[in-house]
Scaffold this active site. Structure first.
Site, PDB file in Angstrom:
ATOM      1  NE  ARG A 131      -2.280  -1.229   3.664  1.00 42.24           N
ATOM      2  CZ  ARG A 131      -1.730  -0.428   4.561  1.00 42.24           C
ATOM      3  NH1 ARG A 131      -1.739   0.883   4.400  1.00 42.24           N
ATOM      4  NH2 ARG A 131      -1.175  -0.924   5.639  1.00 42.24           N
ATOM      5  CE  LYS A 147      -6.523  -3.498   5.511  1.00 43.73           C
ATOM      6  NZ  LYS A 147      -6.139  -4.832   5.069  1.00 43.73           N
ATOM      7  CG  HIS A 174      -7.602  -2.994  10.095  1.00 49.23           C
ATOM      8  ND1 HIS A 174      -6.327  -2.545  10.362  1.00 49.23           N
ATOM      9  CD2 HIS A 174      -7.447  -4.069   9.282  1.00 49.23           C
ATOM     10  CE1 HIS A 174      -5.436  -3.315   9.756  1.00 49.23           C
ATOM     11  NE2 HIS A 174      -6.095  -4.251   9.107  1.00 49.23           N
ATOM     12  CB  ALA A 187       3.196  -7.512  10.292  1.00 44.27           C
ATOM     13  CE  LYS A 237      -5.864  -7.427  11.336  1.00 48.16           C
ATOM     14  NZ  LYS A 237      -6.906  -6.815  10.539  1.00 48.16           N
ATOM     15  CG  ASP A 261      -7.788  -7.419   7.041  1.00 49.67           C
ATOM     16  OD1 ASP A 261      -7.023  -6.972   7.911  1.00 49.67           O
ATOM     17  OD2 ASP A 261      -7.879  -6.921   5.907  1.00 49.67           O
ATOM     18  CG  ASN A 277      -1.180 -14.974  22.336  1.00 50.63           C
ATOM     19  OD1 ASN A 277      -0.403 -14.773  23.266  1.00 50.63           O
ATOM     20  ND2 ASN A 277      -0.873 -14.695  21.082  1.00 50.63           N
TER      21      ASN A 277
END
Length: 623
Positions: A87, A244, A264, A287, A290, A311, A533
């Site tokens: 992007r 996006k 997002h 990065a 997610k 996302d 996690n």
């Protein structure tokens, strides 16, 4: 502004597939207007079929844009021009009549919260780029739905493009085909126009057979007209306009007007050992793990994670006051480096077939490779880098581009949630913000209330990533993980989030912040991450039930020492993981205040200003 629709413009170009005259008049007019401007040789109306997909993949292979990866089933490798790899925030703009509609009243010369272009500037830029830009090429017409076709939360778009790579990728990332036009009827749709900016015959030789025009790249959003105009880049985020561009920048503006949220965020389902299930949404910059979280294989016995999306989340309160979320996408467009059997076994299974890889390394036995894949190369197998050159570790540069990607169907995910395509969406009980913070920020904390939670999202900071053109490891402000994606003034965006808390009769999700990346003084991670996690998600699950397993701290509620599940984990320094340093947080609040003052200025809602003052007061009371 976008060109005026030319009703009933005669079409003199060949229609290779489909019947232009069968389309609704407002769709025809859109297409014919751009045919008259872009001057393609032919038109192709995409039906979204498997036959069509095979034909276009064969065309791309014949043109040298992609290469078949023989080690896997129906997988392909694209190598881009090295100037077209991410992007480009500096060339991504929102076009509105008033600059204040797009970006806050910043004190700095250049806003960090979006880029505005005047209507006059855009008109000039458009006229310099688009006339004749598709000469010698085919204009592909892609009808697509963001979200399940029958969902009241979904939106429809029509993209025009001269790139078959975009068509094959959009087929993965969206619900695509002529059946979408049946659902559209006479309704409104988002108009998406994309050109690689390389009319034929070529003026310059292509690199890696990848058409692009980096010197003139421009990605423009015109929210008042529900239109996206992209020129010069073939890279995913700049050319797959459902991602996006539509799903966040245009959709966030629609959400503000219609009373919902376009964010997002991943969406996951989590089930405890007793069989009770909840859904969480979570926002992380690119990065920051997610996709790994969305597809986690939990280490906690009896717990189960299922993926709704990795996302983007579109969320709206239903008639019963539940915040319902859909994943508007149909696939995953994930960062490849760092993805491994250890970090994300479910992603590795997902991408084993029907996947388009871009800018990863290629193995001599027809496979893919990248930094952090966690698998040694078999004896005798060599690598070709993303630059299409033989590669050895001694070369001193990565074999795969840091922003190399996989584009893969969501339905292939082994843990895809059974309700991932539910038209009603799934009920969200927790919203999680997070970032990559090597120091100072606790593993997890809970907001005191909705306003405090909105402040936590507004104050998010994280190390910069390769998903944009920024380089190096610098801590950047990234509010709501939306900094590059706001479709309108961030101050108004905050006011919109705050307004959600004023809806009567709604069940507001609890809001949390997590940080898997805190390090000790020797630079070692304090928390093992990945499947572990799930222990943090377990605590969040319990807190959404209002279980008494937290204590108040200066930054929010944190776990009590004896209620956080560490069973079987070995030695974990909880004290250091949850330490709240007065010195660190004094600097943190100073940085947040400076950022708000410089970047949001008079557009900052009073409630956020008050939350910052309250945090500063709590930090002053620390010893």
């Amino acid at each position: 502004m976008p060109p005026q629709i030319l009703s009933q413009t005669p079409t003199s170009v060949a229609v290779l597939q489909g019947d232009l005259n069968s389309l609704k008049p407002h769709v025809q007019d859109f297409i014919q207007t751009y045919v008259s401007i872009c001057k393609p040789d032919s038109i192709y109306i995409c039906d979204g079929s498997e036959t069509e997909n095979r034909t276009l993949l064969a065309l791309l292979e014949e043109n040298g844009m992609i290469k078949r990866l023989t080690k896997y089933e129906n997988c392909w490798l694209a190598r881009t021009d090295p100037r077209d790899v991410a992007r480009i925030e500096s060339k991504t703009v929102i076009v509105t009549q008033d600059e204040r509609d797009t970006i806050p009243n910043a004190k700095t010369a250049v806003s960090q919260l979006g880029r505005w272009m005047s209507e006059h500037e855009f008109d000039k830029a458009f006229k310099e780029r688009f006339p004749g830009c598709m000469a010698g090429r085919t204009m592909y017409i892609i009808p697509f739905s963001m979200g399940p076709v029958e969902s009241p939360l979904s939106k429809i778009g029509v993209q025009l493009t001269d790139s078959p790579y975009v068509v094959t990728s959009m087929r993965i990332m969206t619900r695509m085909g002529t059946h979408i036009l049946d659902s559209l009827g006479d309704g409104e749709f988002v108009k998406c126009v994309h050109s690689v900016g390389c009319p034929l015959p070529l003026q310059n030789a292509l690199v890696n057979n990848w058409p692009c025009n980096p010197e003139k790249t421009l990605i423009a959003h015109i929210p008042d007209h529900r239109e996206i105009i992209s020129f010069g880049s073939g890279y995913g985020g700049n050319s797959l306009l459902g991602k996006k561009c539509f799903a966040l920048r245009i959709a966030s503006r629609l959400a503000k007007e219609e009373g919902w949220l376009a964010e997002h965020m991943l969406i996951l389902g989590i089930t405890n050992p007793e069989g009770r299930k909840k859904y969480f949404a979570a926002a992380f910059p690119s990065a920051c793990g997610k996709t790994n979280l969305a597809m986690m294989k939990p280490s906690s016995p009896g717990w189960k994670i299922e993926c709704v999306g990795d996302d983007i989340a579109w969320m709206k309160f239903d008639g019963q006051g539940n915040l319902r979320a859909i994943n508007p996408e149909n696939g995953f467009f994930g960062v490849a480096p760092g993805t491994s059997i250890k970090s994300n076994p479910n992603a590795m299974k997902t991408i084993s077939k029907n996947t388009i890889f871009t800018n990863v390394a290629e193995t001599s036995d027809g496979g893919v490779y990248w930094e952090g894949i966690g698998e040694p190369l078999p004896a005798g197998v060599t690598l070709t880098s993303w630059k299409n050159k033989p590669w050895i570790p001694e070369d001193g540069e990565p074999c795969a581009h840091p922003n190399s990607r996989f584009c893969t169907p969501a339905i292939q995910c082994p843990i895809i949630d059974s309700d991932w395509e539910s038209p009603d969406g799934v009920p969200i009980e927790a919203i999680i913000f997070g970032g990559r913070r090597p120091e100072g920020v606790p593993l997890v904390y809970e907001a005191f209330n909705w306003e405090h939670g909105v402040f936590i999202g507004a104050a998010m900071r994280s190390e910069a990533t390769a998903a944009a053109e920024h380089k190096g490891k610098v801590i950047m402000h990234d509010p709501f993980a939306m900094r590059p994606f706001f479709g309108y003034n961030f101050g108004k965006y905050l006011a919109h989030w705050l307004s959600m808390g004023h809806h009567s009769g709604v069940k507001l999700p609890k809001i949390f912040h997590v940080n898997w990346f805190r390090k000790d003084k020797q630079g070692n991670f304090l928390w093992p991450g990945y499947g572990e996690n799930s222990r943090v998600l377990e605590w969040i699950f319990r807190r959404t039930d209002s279980e008494n397993c937290a204590k108040q701290s200066a930054v929010g509620y944190i776990p009590t020492e004896t209620t956080f599940n560490l069973k079987g984990l070995g030695k974990i320094n909880l004290k250091e993981l949850f330490d709240i340093s007065k010195e660190f947080w004094e600097k943190e609040t100073d940085d947040i205040r400076r950022y708000f003052d410089e970047q949001v200025n008079s557009d900052l809602p009073y409630e956020i200003e008050q939350q910052l003052a309250d945090l500063e007061q709590r930090i002053r009371l620390l010893k």
